[in-house]
Scaffold this motif. Structure first.
Motif, short mmCIF file in Angstrom:
data_model
loop_
_atom_site.label_atom_id
_atom_site.label_comp_id
_atom_site.label_asym_id
_atom_site.label_seq_id
_atom_site.Cartn_x
_atom_site.Cartn_y
_atom_site.Cartn_z
N ALA A 36 0.57 -1.25 0.16
CA ALA A 36 0.02 0.15 0.11
C ALA A 36 0.81 1.35 0.05
N GLU A 37 1.98 1.20 0.92
CA GLU A 37 2.80 2.30 0.88
C GLU A 37 3.74 2.41 -0.47
N GLU A 38 4.09 1.38 -0.85
CA GLU A 38 4.67 1.32 -2.16
C GLU A 38 3.81 1.96 -3.50
N LEU A 39 2.51 1.74 -3.38
CA LEU A 39 1.77 2.12 -4.30
C LEU A 39 1.53 3.49 -4.23
N LEU A 40 1.44 4.00 -3.01
CA LEU A 40 1.26 5.50 -2.94
C LEU A 40 2.57 6.35 -3.71
N TRP A 41 3.81 5.76 -3.19
CA TRP A 41 4.95 6.60 -3.56
C TRP A 41 5.20 6.33 -5.11
N PHE A 42 4.78 5.11 -5.64
CA PHE A 42 4.87 5.11 -7.08
C PHE A 42 3.89 6.07 -7.76
N LEU A 43 2.76 5.98 -7.27
CA LEU A 43 1.80 7.15 -7.98
C LEU A 43 2.23 8.58 -7.53
N HIS A 44 2.96 8.70 -6.67
CA HIS A 44 3.38 10.12 -6.33
C HIS A 44 4.43 10.45 -7.23
N ALA A 45 5.35 9.56 -7.76
CA ALA A 45 6.36 9.73 -8.57
C ALA A 45 6.04 9.85 -10.02
N PHE A 46 4.94 9.46 -10.41
CA PHE A 46 4.21 9.76 -11.42
C PHE A 46 2.70 10.51 -11.45
N PRO A 47 2.90 11.88 -11.50
CA PRO A 47 1.64 12.48 -11.18
C PRO A 47 0.52 12.38 -12.21
N ASP A 48 0.97 12.09 -13.36
CA ASP A 48 -0.05 11.80 -14.55
C ASP A 48 -0.77 10.47 -14.42
N GLY A 49 -0.30 9.80 -13.61
CA GLY A 49 -0.90 8.45 -13.42
C GLY A 49 -0.25 7.39 -14.31
N ARG A 50 -0.74 6.16 -14.12
CA ARG A 50 -0.31 5.02 -14.87
C ARG A 50 -1.40 4.05 -14.85
N TYR A 51 -1.25 3.01 -15.93
CA TYR A 51 -2.23 1.98 -16.09
C TYR A 51 -1.93 0.98 -15.13
N ARG A 52 -2.84 0.16 -14.79
CA ARG A 52 -2.67 -1.08 -13.87
C ARG A 52 -1.53 -1.87 -14.29
N HIS A 53 -1.56 -2.02 -15.69
CA HIS A 53 -0.45 -3.21 -16.10
C HIS A 53 0.92 -2.44 -15.88
N ASP A 54 1.05 -1.09 -16.21
CA ASP A 54 2.48 -0.46 -15.92
C ASP A 54 2.73 -0.59 -14.29
N ILE A 55 1.58 -0.45 -13.48
CA ILE A 55 2.13 -0.42 -12.08
C ILE A 55 2.61 -1.80 -11.72
N LEU A 56 1.88 -2.69 -12.02
CA LEU A 56 2.25 -3.94 -11.70
C LEU A 56 3.48 -4.36 -12.23
N SER A 57 3.99 -4.13 -13.40
CA SER A 57 5.25 -4.34 -14.02
C SER A 57 6.36 -3.57 -13.53
N GLN A 58 6.32 -2.13 -13.47
CA GLN A 58 7.16 -1.37 -13.00
C GLN A 58 7.39 -1.20 -11.72
N LEU A 59 6.46 -1.35 -10.81
CA LEU A 59 6.30 -1.21 -9.34
C LEU A 59 6.90 -2.79 -8.80
N TRP A 60 6.15 -4.07 -9.09
CA TRP A 60 6.25 -5.21 -8.51
C TRP A 60 6.92 -6.15 -9.45
N GLY A 61 7.11 -5.97 -10.69
CA GLY A 61 7.78 -6.93 -11.47
C GLY A 61 6.84 -7.71 -11.89
N LEU A 62 5.57 -7.58 -11.94
CA LEU A 62 4.84 -8.66 -12.22
C LEU A 62 3.94 -8.55 -13.63
N GLU A 63 3.69 -9.58 -14.24
CA GLU A 63 2.69 -9.51 -15.42
C GLU A 63 1.38 -9.59 -15.12
N ASP A 64 0.46 -8.84 -15.98
CA ASP A 64 -0.71 -8.72 -15.80
C ASP A 64 -1.62 -10.08 -15.65
N SER A 65 -2.01 -10.26 -14.63
CA SER A 65 -2.72 -11.67 -14.53
C SER A 65 -3.72 -11.73 -13.37
#
Length: 194
Positions: A36-65
């Motif tokens: 939850a904290e990581e997600l907050l700071w990730f979105l903080h770093a990208f004020p224009d926002g990110r798509y879910r698949h980008d968040i999964l990939s860039q933040l947690w190294g996960l493929e969209d599943s």
């Protein structure tokens, strides 16, 4: 700077420089999970926002599943619950972003806002005042407790803005024949470079 935003049920302050912290009514937020904290700071770093698949990939190294999408939903729910603000993160067109009012409660937001205001200032005195105000708030590394390519890119962005601010201040001092102050601003710029 102690600007905060009042929304939801409390006052928020986001400190991302130096010792990172999120304050709600003057108290540090207790995160129910690191995601939850990581997600907050990730979105903080990208004020224009990110798509879910980008968040999964860039933040947690996960493929969209299905499992990854569930992790995202749980982290998002926990983030909103920890902040006691259902609209802390908004979604539009599939892009998730921090609520602009929450983002505005951030020290780095105020830093960049003051740097932009200094560039737009019509007088050198006001420009110098705004530059000094901005640079005084730039105390510490951006999100020092986090690792990853995304946070390194954000650190480089913030660091470059601070270095540019000090270089501009140095040029202003040199133009005013205040060479010792200009030299000190150059030293401060050099100290920002790792």
């Amino acid at each position: 700077m102690t600007d905060s935003v009042t929304k939801g049920t409390g006052r928020y302050i986001l400190r991302s420089l130096g010792q990172a912290d999120v304050l709600l009514d003057g108290q540090s937020v207790v995160w129910p999970a690191r995601s939850a904290e990581e997600l907050l700071w990730f979105l903080h770093a990208f004020p224009d926002g990110r798509y879910r698949h980008d968040i999964l990939s860039q933040l947690w190294g996960l493929e969209d599943s299905t499992a990854a999408a569930n992790r995202f939903r749980v982290a998002l729910h926990r983030l909103r619950a920890a902040l006691d603000w259902p609209d802390a993160v908004t979604e539009k067109g599939g892009r998730y972003r921090l609520n602009p009012e929450l983002l505005a409660a951030s020290d780095t937001y105020r830093l960049h806002q003051a740097l932009r205001a200094s560039r737009a200032s019509e007088t050198s005195r006001k420009r110098e005042e705004l530059l000094r105000q901005a640079l005084a708030s730039a105390d510490g590394e951006y999100l020092p407790h986090l690792q990853g390519e995304w946070v390194e890119q954000a650190r480089a962005h913030h660091r470059a803005a601070v270095v540019d601010g000090y270089l501009t201040l140095s040029q202003m001092h040199c133009a005013a024949h205040e060479c010792p102050l200009g030299a000190q601003a150059l030293v401060n710029a050099a100290q920002q470079i790792p």
